[in-house]
Design a protein around this motif. Structure first.
Motif, PDB file in Angstrom:
ATOM      1  N   MET A 151      37.586  39.893  54.269  1.00 52.42           N
ATOM      2  CA  MET A 151      38.287  39.866  55.557  1.00 52.42           C
ATOM      3  C   MET A 151      38.944  38.512  55.797  1.00 52.42           C
ATOM      4  O   MET A 151      40.089  38.440  56.269  1.00 52.42           O
ATOM      5  N   VAL A 152      38.234  37.442  55.454  1.00 51.73           N
ATOM      6  CA  VAL A 152      38.791  36.098  55.637  1.00 51.73           C
ATOM      7  C   VAL A 152      40.042  35.925  54.772  1.00 51.73           C
ATOM      8  O   VAL A 152      41.053  35.390  55.230  1.00 51.73           O
ATOM      9  N   ARG A 240      43.742  33.750  41.658  1.00 54.60           N
ATOM     10  CA  ARG A 240      44.300  35.057  42.001  1.00 54.60           C
ATOM     11  C   ARG A 240      44.385  35.240  43.512  1.00 54.60           C
ATOM     12  O   ARG A 240      45.379  35.761  44.037  1.00 54.60           O
ATOM     13  N   VAL A 241      43.335  34.812  44.215  1.00 53.82           N
ATOM     14  CA  VAL A 241      43.365  34.907  45.682  1.00 53.82           C
ATOM     15  C   VAL A 241      44.465  34.003  46.235  1.00 53.82           C
ATOM     16  O   VAL A 241      45.213  34.390  47.139  1.00 53.82           O
ATOM     17  N   GLU A 258      37.512  40.927  47.089  1.00 51.06           N
ATOM     18  CA  GLU A 258      36.472  41.941  46.894  1.00 51.06           C
ATOM     19  C   GLU A 258      36.013  41.968  45.442  1.00 51.06           C
ATOM     20  O   GLU A 258      34.807  42.035  45.156  1.00 51.06           O
ATOM     21  N   ARG A 259      36.971  41.915  44.521  1.00 46.39           N
ATOM     22  CA  ARG A 259      36.621  41.904  43.107  1.00 46.39           C
ATOM     23  C   ARG A 259      35.844  40.641  42.749  1.00 46.39           C
ATOM     24  O   ARG A 259      34.906  40.677  41.945  1.00 46.39           O
ATOM     25  N   TYR A 264      30.780  38.351  41.259  1.00 52.79           N
ATOM     26  CA  TYR A 264      29.793  37.291  41.466  1.00 52.79           C
ATOM     27  C   TYR A 264      28.416  37.891  41.618  1.00 52.79           C
ATOM     28  O   TYR A 264      27.435  37.445  40.988  1.00 52.79           O
ATOM     29  N   ALA A 265      28.311  38.932  42.461  1.00 50.29           N
ATOM     30  CA  ALA A 265      27.019  39.574  42.701  1.00 50.29           C
ATOM     31  C   ALA A 265      26.484  40.219  41.424  1.00 50.29           C
ATOM     32  O   ALA A 265      25.291  40.101  41.107  1.00 50.29           O
ATOM     33  N   GLU A 266      27.354  40.899  40.701  1.00 47.69           N
ATOM     34  CA  GLU A 266      26.922  41.561  39.461  1.00 47.69           C
ATOM     35  C   GLU A 266      26.524  40.540  38.394  1.00 47.69           C
ATOM     36  O   GLU A 266      25.534  40.721  37.684  1.00 47.69           O
TER      37      GLU A 266
END
Length: 271
Positions: A151-152, A240-241, A258-259, A264-266
């Motif tokens: 969102m940010v 990329r962002v 989001e990607r 990062y989480a994965e």
């Protein structure tokens, strides 16, 4: 409110309304406080925990706009006279407001207690205490990032100014330059996110981002996740962002963030 005080309060209501004075009540198990508060004055305060009662009144005046940002509160001696409290109680009440970021104390002849807006880092200390005190895990911190950061990025891509874009570009270059220095890289990474939050022009998101930046940096160091491969991953994702923000493409900025946070989480087994 006790039966003895209620009739007196009812009788005073027409006068209160005519003077545009608002009645304030403070109740606990052992005391009842009745106060008449105008936009420019604080009435007598009686009962126990009087410092809290005075802080409540002044806080309400500040948040209600009756005492504007930059204005000076009455001097301690005037508050003592007006409220009937001791100087110690008045000082304690002012310290409460200062700890909340609603006033700052300036010494000297032209100093005093100055009303101010809460700073952008006002949430930093309480959030840090909460995170450490509750032993919030890396998984929980990552879950917050997954929810908030896309969102940010989206808002930043649609609202950023040329100056804010330049700051992001500079920090991206700094990330590349410090990729072999873990502490400097992690510090630049946090500042990159803060700059992105600044560009989204949402005060609450900006304050929240500032508050979790420290815990995220600390967790990153504790879990040893700042490997060379990880830093390359972060740098590429930020590039990329940044490209989406440069192009003022909110949807692309959201998708790419989001990607990034999902990867990062994965990568660290907290998805």
């Amino acid at each position: 409110m006790s039966g003895e005080i209620r009739p007196a309060v009812t009788a005073l209501q027409p006068i209160v309304q005519w003077l545009t004075i608002e009645p304030w009540y403070y109740e606990n198990q052992t005391s009842v406080v009745y106060m008449l508060v105008s936009s420019n004055a604080v009435g007598p305060i009686k009962g126990q925990r009087t410092r809290d009662a005075l802080a409540d009144v002044l806080r309400a005046q500040i948040l209600g706009g009756q005492r504007q940002h930059g204005s000076v509160l009455p001097a301690e001696r005037l508050l003592v006279t007006e409220t009937g409290l001791s100087r110690a109680a008045v000082r304690d009440a002012l310290r409460i407001l200062e700890s909340e970021g609603l006033i700052e104390t300036r010494p000297g002849r032209y100093g005093g207690s100055i009303v101010r807006q809460p700073a952008s880092d006002a949430l930093d200390k309480p959030i840090a205490v909460f995170v450490r005190g509750r032993q919030v895990s890396l998984r929980e911190l990552v879950e917050v990032r997954v929810m908030i950061e896309p969102m940010v990025a989206e808002l930043a891509a649609s609202r950023r100014t040329p100056q804010e874009l330049a700051a992001l570009e500079q920090l991206t270059q700094e990330l590349a330059a410090t990729i072999d220095d873990i502490p400097l890289f992690l510090d630049a990474n946090v500042r990159w996110y803060l700059a992105l939050a600044e560009a989204c022009h949402n005060d609450l998101l900006r304050a929240f981002f500032s508050s979790i930046a420290g815990p995220i940096l600390e967790a990153s160091g504790k879990h040893g996740i700042a490997t060379q491969q990880t830093r390359q991953f972060i740098l590429q994702s930020h590039h990329r962002v940044l490209q989406a923000v440069q192009s003022s493409d909110p949807r692309a900025a959201r998708r790419r963030m989001e990607r990034h946070v999902a990867g990062y989480a994965e990568r660290f087994g907290v998805a």
